[in-house]
Design an enzyme around this catalytic site. Structure first.
Site, PDB file in Angstrom:
ATOM      1  N   GLU A 174      73.503  69.680 -48.970  1.00 32.65           N
ATOM      2  CA  GLU A 174      72.357  68.778 -49.127  1.00 32.65           C
ATOM      3  C   GLU A 174      71.434  68.804 -47.918  1.00 32.65           C
ATOM      4  OE1 GLU A 174      72.007  64.116 -50.278  1.00 32.65           O
ATOM      5  OE2 GLU A 174      73.397  65.339 -51.435  1.00 32.65           O
TER       6      GLU A 174
ATOM      7  N   ASP B 140      76.174  66.099 -51.680  1.00 25.92           N
ATOM      8  CA  ASP B 140      77.021  64.913 -51.564  1.00 25.92           C
ATOM      9  C   ASP B 140      77.772  64.634 -52.861  1.00 25.92           C
ATOM     10  OD1 ASP B 140      76.197  64.629 -48.989  1.00 25.92           O
ATOM     11  OD2 ASP B 140      74.855  62.945 -49.354  1.00 25.92           O
TER      12      ASP B 140
ATOM     13  N   TYR C 223      81.944  59.984 -44.548  1.00 24.96           N
ATOM     14  CA  TYR C 223      80.692  59.828 -45.298  1.00 24.96           C
ATOM     15  C   TYR C 223      80.273  58.360 -45.373  1.00 24.96           C
ATOM     16  CZ  TYR C 223      77.282  60.550 -49.032  1.00 24.96           C
ATOM     17  OH  TYR C 223      76.127  60.608 -49.765  1.00 24.96           O
TER      18      TYR C 223
END
Length: 693
Positions: free
Chosen positions: A7, A110, A314
């Site tokens: 990403e 993601d 994350y």
């Protein structure tokens, strides 16, 4: 050759290092049989009305119901329009070339609905047919990436997730574009924006501001008594609250004459405070706003930086738990923290071999687990990064510690036939609160009490009659608004919809910060110190839509329920889209027939040219004549000029006294804003010395 598409460039670099793709090329890395490239976020999105041949806002072009939807390269705002983002276009061409050259693809965007959408739109736009697999990870540590590549999933496993992502994207377009255009057309001038998430969020802020403003403050009185026993001072407070001052004074004198208070009842109970769970993103944003004054957007940016530096997992997570198979990693994380001077003392307080497993729950882990540190402990960070990292690290240590036990004593005293409450607290086992030495969340820590027994007489050392005021609902801070967004929907009548929002609220942890920032950029909301208050424009929109479905959180509940069913195969995405199109048609017609309140602003002539009527906006007041070009910004040193002050400035050359302005040096001051003969403004202080601005 295999192509890995991440990403962001930073994520791509981490993956490339592990795969041995060290050769840097324009827009990608290569080596060891891999190309590794990146998407720069949403490179491709749904086209704007202009992409369907519709320009401007016209009644005969709404509602716009594309079939099929057009995909376009990301656009950026320039002047009053939008142009293609050249950086996005350049990267897209590189991805297109790599699609042609590779044999297969590994999707490393993601792990979630939006990450899936980013890849699928690129894949669809470039008309790619190459097979792909999915990398699904929550951390960028070497171990997590290796495990992810050892367990790649077929792309087909995420087909329903992709359908739900596209369905959400199209639904937001249909409602947002059509409702915004219809409202702008109805207004006759200016640009207005509505959306499934931003409008209920605006409604929360406006409703709270109205409740705060309309609240009728009333006075009441209570009596406070000071006691001493066994060299311990403590206080009691009257159970009753008197609205009649004379009555309160009469009782105060009566209690004073008695001079004693008797213990009439006493209850001792043990209260167990479980340790806090790990942070999810919203929890971290709320804590950072309360403790550090950071906005939700600032916190997300800092957390994202820490993630990309591999110091935390994350950050855009909605879970506060970890799965069972991750539990064996926790001791390693604690040991790593213990090697840092900053955390050594806290780690020494943890009970090794007896960690609390409260954070382990497979059923409550969604796309990503709760926020954790990694084994890579930072040595040098920026001040904000350091503060956020410490929050996450200390929370981990607290979460694996044992419960805090307190002995809470509640005592009732009686004096002159009137009851008084005493509350005391004693920590019997510090548990998780020992980690940082914070033993109470209360603003006023609970008091320690001496040994007391029913029937004992206590001397009143001092008594006070306290005058108090009822408090209006507090204006939202960002922390308060995030909590409200998180818990929105608890008053929904439909039980199924209420249960849907019970776990998600409005927006997602990943998008709530952007939603709040959107309200600022639209001119709907502004900050007053730490509080969020609606602008005049925001209140106008709220007054118009507050009774409509688009401002109701139940619409988000309905959508999320449908999107979940799409993900599980219970609902076809085309059926969902038809329902949304029907709503878009209805809300467009409703808004086109609306009238935006505009009668609040007075007609004022320009003080400079004395010809044109001024245009009054939320941010400024200006003359429409380009030759004159007189303008006055409404926010001066952190204070917003209201309409009455604008009128006074223009008609009499001087506002009322503006209190609480803040200089560049951070000093508070009060001053008048005065209009000079040149039609420029300056400050006038109480001593009548004028200073230019």
């Amino acid at each position: 050759m295999k192509l890995v598409i991440a990403e962001k460039p930073s994520v791509a670099r981490e993956i490339a290092n592990l795969l041995g793709a060290f050769e840097k090329k324009e827009g990608f890395l290569e080596g060891n049989g891999y190309y590794v490239t990146w998407a720069l976020g949403h490179l491709i999105g749904l086209g704007m009305p202009e992409d369907y041949g519709v320009s401007g806002f016209h009644r005969d072009t709404v509602p716009l119901l594309p079939n099929p939807f057009v995909l376009t390269v990301r656009k950026i705002k320039k002047n009053k329009g939008y142009i293609t983002d050249t950086g996005a276009l350049r990267q897209l061409k590189i991805i297109g070339q790599l699609f042609k050259q590779c044999d297969s693809i590994v999707v490393a965007t993601d792990a979630g609905r939006e990450g899936e959408l980013i890849f699928r739109y690129i894949y669809e736009y470039l008309d790619c047919r190459k097979p792909f697999q999915r990398l699904w990870i929550s951390s960028l540590t070497e171990k997590a990436i290796r495990q992810g590549f050892d367990n790649l999933k077929p792309g087909s496993d995420y087909e329903l997730l992709s359908e739900a992502a596209k369905g959400r994207s199209r639904a937001d377009w249909l409602v947002g574009i059509n409702a915004s255009q219809a409202l702008s057309i109805a207004a006759g001038s200016g640009t207005y924006s509505l959306g499934r998430v931003q409008t209920p969020t605006l409604a929360l802020i406006c409703k709270r501001c109205e409740d705060h403003k309309n609240f009728e403050v009333s006075n009441y009185w209570q009596i406070s008594l000071q006691h001493r026993k066994d060299f311990i001072d403590f206080k009691s407070l009257s159970k009753a609250k008197w609205e009649d001052r004379k009555k309160a004074e009469e009782i105060f004198r009566s209690v004073g004459r008695s001079g004693m208070a008797a213990v009439t009842s006493m209850e001792i109970k043990t209260v167990v405070e479980q340790p806090p769970l790990l942070f999810d993103l919203t929890g971290l944003q709320k804590e950072a706003n309360k403790k550090l004054g950071l906005s939700a957007d600032e916190t997300l940016t800092v957390a994202q930086n820490l993630y990309e530096k591999k110091f935390i997992t994350y950050p855009r997570t909605g879970s506060r738990y970890i799965p069972e198979d991750q539990w064996p990693e926790i001791p390693n994380l604690v040991r790593a923290l213990g090697e840092s001077e900053r955390f050594k003392e806290a780690v020494s307080k943890v009970r090794w071999g007896r960690f609390n497993k409260r954070i382990v729950n497979d059923l409550k882990v969604t796309d990503h687990h709760g926020l954790l540190v990694t084994e890579r402990v930072p040595s040098a960070l920026s001040s904000k990064e350091n503060l956020i990292y410490e929050m996450i690290a200390f929370r981990l240590l607290e979460s694996i510690s044992h419960a805090c036990s307190k002995e809470v004593t509640e005592v009732t005293l009686e004096s002159g036939y009137h009851g008084f409450d005493v509350k005391g607290c004693k920590i019997t086992e510090a548990g998780w609160r020992f980690i940082r030495g914070s033993f109470s969340d209360e603003e006023e820590p609970l008091q320690a009490l001496p040994e007391l027994a029913v029937g004992q007489e206590l001397k009143i050392m001092e008594s006070k009659l306290l005058e108090k005021k009822t408090r209006p609902p507090v204006l939202y801070t960002e922390a308060g608004l995030l909590s409200a967004m998180e818990s929105a929907g608890r008053d929904i009548d439909n039980e199924e919809e209420r249960n849907i929002l019970k776990n998600i609220g409005i927006g997602t942890p990943a998008t709530r910060a952007a939603i709040i920032e959107t309200l600022f950029s639209r001119g709907y909301v502004r900050r007053e110190k730490k509080s969020l208050v609606p602008t005049e424009k925001g209140m106008k929109v709220y007054d118009l839509v507050k009774d409509k479905k688009i401002a109701d959180v139940s619409m988000t509940a309905e959508w999320e329920m449908s999107l979940y069913k799409i993900e599980t195969g219970e609902l076809d995405v085309t059926e969902f889209q038809k329902d949304i199109e029907g709503y878009a048609i209805a809300i467009t017609a409703e808004l086109l027939g609306s009238v935006i309140r505009t009668g609040d602003n007075p007609e004022l002539k320009c003080p400079k040219c004395q010809k044109q009527h001024l245009i009054i906006r939320d941010h400024l007041v200006k003359c429409p004549d380009h030759l004159c070009n007189w303008v006055q910004f409404r926010n001066i040193c952190g204070k917003q000029l209201d309409i009455s002050d604008i009128e006074k400035l223009v008609t009499s050359g001087k506002t009322s006294l503006i209190k609480g302005m803040e200089s560049k040096a951070g000093k508070k001051f009060d001053a008048y804003i005065v209009l000079k003969d040149s039609c420029e403004t300056s400050f006038e202080f109480a001593d009548h010395k004028t200073r230019g601005r």
